[in-house]
Design a protein around this motif. Sequence first.
Motif, PDB file in Angstrom:
ATOM      1  N   ALA A   1       0.833  -1.211   0.000  1.00  0.00           N
ATOM      2  CA  ALA A   1       0.000   0.000   0.000  1.00  0.00           C
ATOM      3  C   ALA A   1       0.866   1.260   0.000  1.00  0.00           C
ATOM      4  O   ALA A   1       0.510   2.269  -0.608  1.00  0.00           O
ATOM      5  N   SER A   2       2.011   1.200   0.680  1.00  0.00           N
ATOM      6  CA  SER A   2       2.887   2.377   0.778  1.00  0.00           C
ATOM      7  C   SER A   2       3.970   2.381  -0.300  1.00  0.00           C
ATOM      8  O   SER A   2       4.779   3.313  -0.366  1.00  0.00           O
ATOM      9  N   ARG A   3       4.050   1.299  -1.104  1.00  0.00           N
ATOM     10  CA  ARG A   3       5.098   1.146  -2.127  1.00  0.00           C
ATOM     11  C   ARG A   3       6.487   1.259  -1.524  1.00  0.00           C
ATOM     12  O   ARG A   3       7.338   2.033  -1.971  1.00  0.00           O
ATOM     13  N   VAL A   4       6.697   0.492  -0.459  1.00  0.00           N
ATOM     14  CA  VAL A   4       7.991   0.460   0.212  1.00  0.00           C
ATOM     15  C   VAL A   4       8.355  -0.995   0.506  1.00  0.00           C
ATOM     16  O   VAL A   4       7.569  -1.914   0.226  1.00  0.00           O
ATOM     17  N   ALA A   5       9.548  -1.223   1.039  1.00  0.00           N
ATOM     18  CA  ALA A   5       9.971  -2.532   1.539  1.00  0.00           C
ATOM     19  C   ALA A   5      10.232  -2.365   3.036  1.00  0.00           C
ATOM     20  O   ALA A   5      10.130  -1.248   3.564  1.00  0.00           O
ATOM     21  N   ALA A   6      10.538  -3.471   3.712  1.00  0.00           N
ATOM     22  CA  ALA A   6      10.780  -3.371   5.152  1.00  0.00           C
ATOM     23  C   ALA A   6      11.690  -4.487   5.620  1.00  0.00           C
ATOM     24  O   ALA A   6      11.755  -5.552   4.996  1.00  0.00           O
ATOM     25  N   GLU A   7      12.423  -4.217   6.698  1.00  0.00           N
ATOM     26  CA  GLU A   7      13.170  -5.303   7.346  1.00  0.00           C
ATOM     27  C   GLU A   7      12.729  -5.402   8.804  1.00  0.00           C
ATOM     28  O   GLU A   7      12.408  -4.400   9.453  1.00  0.00           O
ATOM     29  N   ILE A   8      12.709  -6.652   9.274  1.00  0.00           N
ATOM     30  CA  ILE A   8      12.313  -6.942  10.655  1.00  0.00           C
ATOM     31  C   ILE A   8      13.494  -7.576  11.376  1.00  0.00           C
ATOM     32  O   ILE A   8      14.153  -8.461  10.829  1.00  0.00           O
ATOM     33  N   GLU A   9      13.767  -7.115  12.588  1.00  0.00           N
ATOM     34  CA  GLU A   9      14.805  -7.738  13.411  1.00  0.00           C
ATOM     35  C   GLU A   9      14.137  -8.736  14.344  1.00  0.00           C
ATOM     36  O   GLU A   9      13.415  -8.351  15.270  1.00  0.00           O
ATOM     37  N   LEU A  10      14.382 -10.015  14.073  1.00  0.00           N
ATOM     38  CA  LEU A  10      13.644 -11.073  14.774  1.00  0.00           C
ATOM     39  C   LEU A  10      13.850 -11.021  16.296  1.00  0.00           C
ATOM     40  O   LEU A  10      12.931 -11.309  17.056  1.00  0.00           O
TER      41      LEU A  10
ATOM     42  N   ILE B   1      10.429  -2.899  15.905  1.00  0.00           N
ATOM     43  CA  ILE B   1      10.746  -4.236  15.381  1.00  0.00           C
ATOM     44  C   ILE B   1      11.463  -4.172  14.034  1.00  0.00           C
ATOM     45  O   ILE B   1      11.871  -5.205  13.517  1.00  0.00           O
ATOM     46  N   GLY B   2      11.632  -2.972  13.476  1.00  0.00           N
ATOM     47  CA  GLY B   2      12.306  -2.926  12.184  1.00  0.00           C
ATOM     48  C   GLY B   2      12.283  -1.545  11.575  1.00  0.00           C
ATOM     49  O   GLY B   2      12.038  -0.540  12.260  1.00  0.00           O
ATOM     50  N   THR B   3      12.530  -1.514  10.254  1.00  0.00           N
ATOM     51  CA  THR B   3      12.688  -0.253   9.532  1.00  0.00           C
ATOM     52  C   THR B   3      12.040  -0.375   8.153  1.00  0.00           C
ATOM     53  O   THR B   3      12.057  -1.455   7.546  1.00  0.00           O
ATOM     54  N   ILE B   4      11.469   0.733   7.701  1.00  0.00           N
ATOM     55  CA  ILE B   4      10.916   0.782   6.342  1.00  0.00           C
ATOM     56  C   ILE B   4      12.040   1.146   5.368  1.00  0.00           C
ATOM     57  O   ILE B   4      12.855   2.032   5.661  1.00  0.00           O
TER      58      ILE B   4
ATOM     59  N   ASP C   1      22.003 -13.148  14.738  1.00  0.00           N
ATOM     60  CA  ASP C   1      23.429 -13.085  14.373  1.00  0.00           C
ATOM     61  C   ASP C   1      23.683 -12.174  13.167  1.00  0.00           C
ATOM     62  O   ASP C   1      24.786 -12.142  12.633  1.00  0.00           O
ATOM     63  N   GLY C   2      22.669 -11.461  12.734  1.00  0.00           N
ATOM     64  CA  GLY C   2      22.837 -10.501  11.644  1.00  0.00           C
ATOM     65  C   GLY C   2      22.563 -11.086  10.259  1.00  0.00           C
ATOM     66  O   GLY C   2      22.573 -10.356   9.265  1.00  0.00           O
ATOM     67  N   THR C   3      22.313 -12.390  10.168  1.00  0.00           N
ATOM     68  CA  THR C   3      22.017 -13.017   8.880  1.00  0.00           C
ATOM     69  C   THR C   3      20.714 -12.457   8.313  1.00  0.00           C
ATOM     70  O   THR C   3      19.702 -12.408   9.012  1.00  0.00           O
ATOM     71  N   ARG C   4      20.754 -12.081   7.039  1.00  0.00           N
ATOM     72  CA  ARG C   4      19.551 -11.524   6.409  1.00  0.00           C
ATOM     73  C   ARG C   4      18.981 -12.529   5.414  1.00  0.00           C
ATOM     74  O   ARG C   4      19.728 -13.178   4.693  1.00  0.00           O
ATOM     75  N   SER C   5      17.655 -12.645   5.397  1.00  0.00           N
ATOM     76  CA  SER C   5      17.013 -13.530   4.416  1.00  0.00           C
ATOM     77  C   SER C   5      15.631 -12.992   4.100  1.00  0.00           C
ATOM     78  O   SER C   5      15.054 -12.237   4.894  1.00  0.00           O
ATOM     79  N   PRO C   6      15.080 -13.355   2.931  1.00  0.00           N
ATOM     80  CA  PRO C   6      13.733 -12.892   2.591  1.00  0.00           C
ATOM     81  C   PRO C   6      12.705 -13.477   3.556  1.00  0.00           C
ATOM     82  O   PRO C   6      12.869 -14.605   4.018  1.00  0.00           O
ATOM     83  N   LEU C   7      11.688 -12.693   3.857  1.00  0.00           N
ATOM     84  CA  LEU C   7      10.582 -13.170   4.692  1.00  0.00           C
ATOM     85  C   LEU C   7       9.331 -13.217   3.826  1.00  0.00           C
ATOM     86  O   LEU C   7       8.868 -12.190   3.330  1.00  0.00           O
ATOM     87  N   GLU C   8       8.833 -14.422   3.610  1.00  0.00           N
ATOM     88  CA  GLU C   8       7.634 -14.586   2.781  1.00  0.00           C
ATOM     89  C   GLU C   8       6.387 -14.397   3.636  1.00  0.00           C
ATOM     90  O   GLU C   8       6.387 -14.748   4.812  1.00  0.00           O
ATOM     91  N   PRO C   9       5.313 -13.864   3.034  1.00  0.00           N
ATOM     92  CA  PRO C   9       4.061 -13.762   3.797  1.00  0.00           C
ATOM     93  C   PRO C   9       3.432 -15.146   3.989  1.00  0.00           C
ATOM     94  O   PRO C   9       3.057 -15.794   3.015  1.00  0.00           O
TER      95      PRO C   9
ATOM     96  N   PRO D   1      13.406  -8.736  -2.160  1.00  0.00           N
ATOM     97  CA  PRO D   1      12.137  -9.102  -1.521  1.00  0.00           C
ATOM     98  C   PRO D   1      11.499  -7.887  -0.841  1.00  0.00           C
ATOM     99  O   PRO D   1      12.208  -6.958  -0.450  1.00  0.00           O
ATOM    100  N   THR D   2      10.175  -7.928  -0.734  1.00  0.00           N
ATOM    101  CA  THR D   2       9.493  -6.847  -0.021  1.00  0.00           C
ATOM    102  C   THR D   2       9.904  -6.850   1.449  1.00  0.00           C
ATOM    103  O   THR D   2      10.179  -5.809   2.023  1.00  0.00           O
ATOM    104  N   LEU D   3       9.971  -8.056   2.041  1.00  0.00           N
ATOM    105  CA  LEU D   3      10.322  -8.159   3.465  1.00  0.00           C
ATOM    106  C   LEU D   3      11.633  -8.906   3.645  1.00  0.00           C
ATOM    107  O   LEU D   3      11.855  -9.945   3.020  1.00  0.00           O
ATOM    108  N   THR D   4      12.471  -8.377   4.512  1.00  0.00           N
ATOM    109  CA  THR D   4      13.721  -9.038   4.879  1.00  0.00           C
ATOM    110  C   THR D   4      13.700  -9.289   6.376  1.00  0.00           C
ATOM    111  O   THR D   4      13.277  -8.411   7.147  1.00  0.00           O
ATOM    112  N   GLN D   5      14.106 -10.497   6.793  1.00  0.00           N
ATOM    113  CA  GLN D   5      14.223 -10.753   8.225  1.00  0.00           C
ATOM    114  C   GLN D   5      15.701 -10.784   8.590  1.00  0.00           C
ATOM    115  O   GLN D   5      16.524 -11.331   7.870  1.00  0.00           O
TER     116      GLN D   5
END
Length: 351
Positions: free
Chosen positions: A256-265, A317-320, A336-344, A328-332
């Motif tokens: 809806a906002s045309r952005v991506a986001a990352e979440i810190e688990l 919990i994260g950043t836009i 330990d800092g490892t980044r990976s795509p987060l699927e809905p 990917p739209t979402l990154t988790q």
Amino acid sequence: MPRLSQPSRPEPSAPAQHGELAFIERIRRAASSGRTNPAIRLGIGDDAAILRPKPGEELIVTTDFSLEGRHFTRDRHAPQSIGHRTLARGLSDIAAMGARPLAAFLSLALPKSLARDPAWLDAFLEGFISLAHTARVSLAGGDTSESPSDHILADITLLGATPYGTALRRSTARPGDHLYCTGWLGGAAAELDATLNHSGATHPTASASVSPNPHPHFFPTPRLTLGQQLRQRKLASAAMDLSDGLSTDLTHLCHASRVAAEIELARLPLHPLAAARTHEQALDFALNGGEDYELLFTTKPRTKLPRTLAGIPLTRIGTILAPRRNQPTLTQVAADGTRSPLEPHGWEHLR
Ligand SMILES: [Mg+2]
């Protein structure tokens, strides 16, 4: 069957405790207990309700289905819980817009066996009206029918109000905004999982007014005061409620906002019921569980946010992020800092 909004005319052939007029009368009586929201000029009893928002306000409207077999089952959910959850789903959407709730309209189709069971309806109304009182929303109309199947169908319409142009939206997050959620995640899924998979699990019949909510699945707490404070204090740049699960709902907000986001688990505020499980299961409940009815919101980077609002903790919990092609739209981000795509993988209710 007659609509709730029609005047009730008891007939000699319809004894007070049986039949559909009695059914409607029970709902009307439950609706008129307690204080009526001042915005209701005319509630149940005419062809339609009349509402008067305050000058300078606009109306916020949402509808939600609650279907037996999809959102609840009769053997696992007490009627009080079904009534509470039916209203809570709509109220959570009103909360997400930062709106003040005014009126609820309930359309209820019950199988023949239940339509003649005043005890079930009374218990349903007990759960529904109890939450309505807490939320200061009035049941102002609706419709009833006998369900052609053996399934209960409850449809809720909620009306709320905000001053012109101030309602919170999910389409207004910008890259660099900070991402927050309210309260605790994963509790509703953990409680449902316990109910589905462990014999002897309890099926509570009343809500509890402590935090964290001990029954996040059976008696969720819509964040109404918190949502209104986010709007009034201009704290949020965008907001929505968490009904389908963080991974799915955040994807909706990003689209809806045309952005991506990352979440810190490691930052996710796990509900104690989720935290009691294995780490992997707790994360799955928090990311994909759904029905937590917390708020997900963003703030401009320089906004100073209190630690709690309306008594509920706010957790970053994260950043836009700016959207990038082939990203990917979402990154988790793992601990330990490892980044990976987060699927809905939002939870699909009772499927
Ligand atoms: Mg929603």
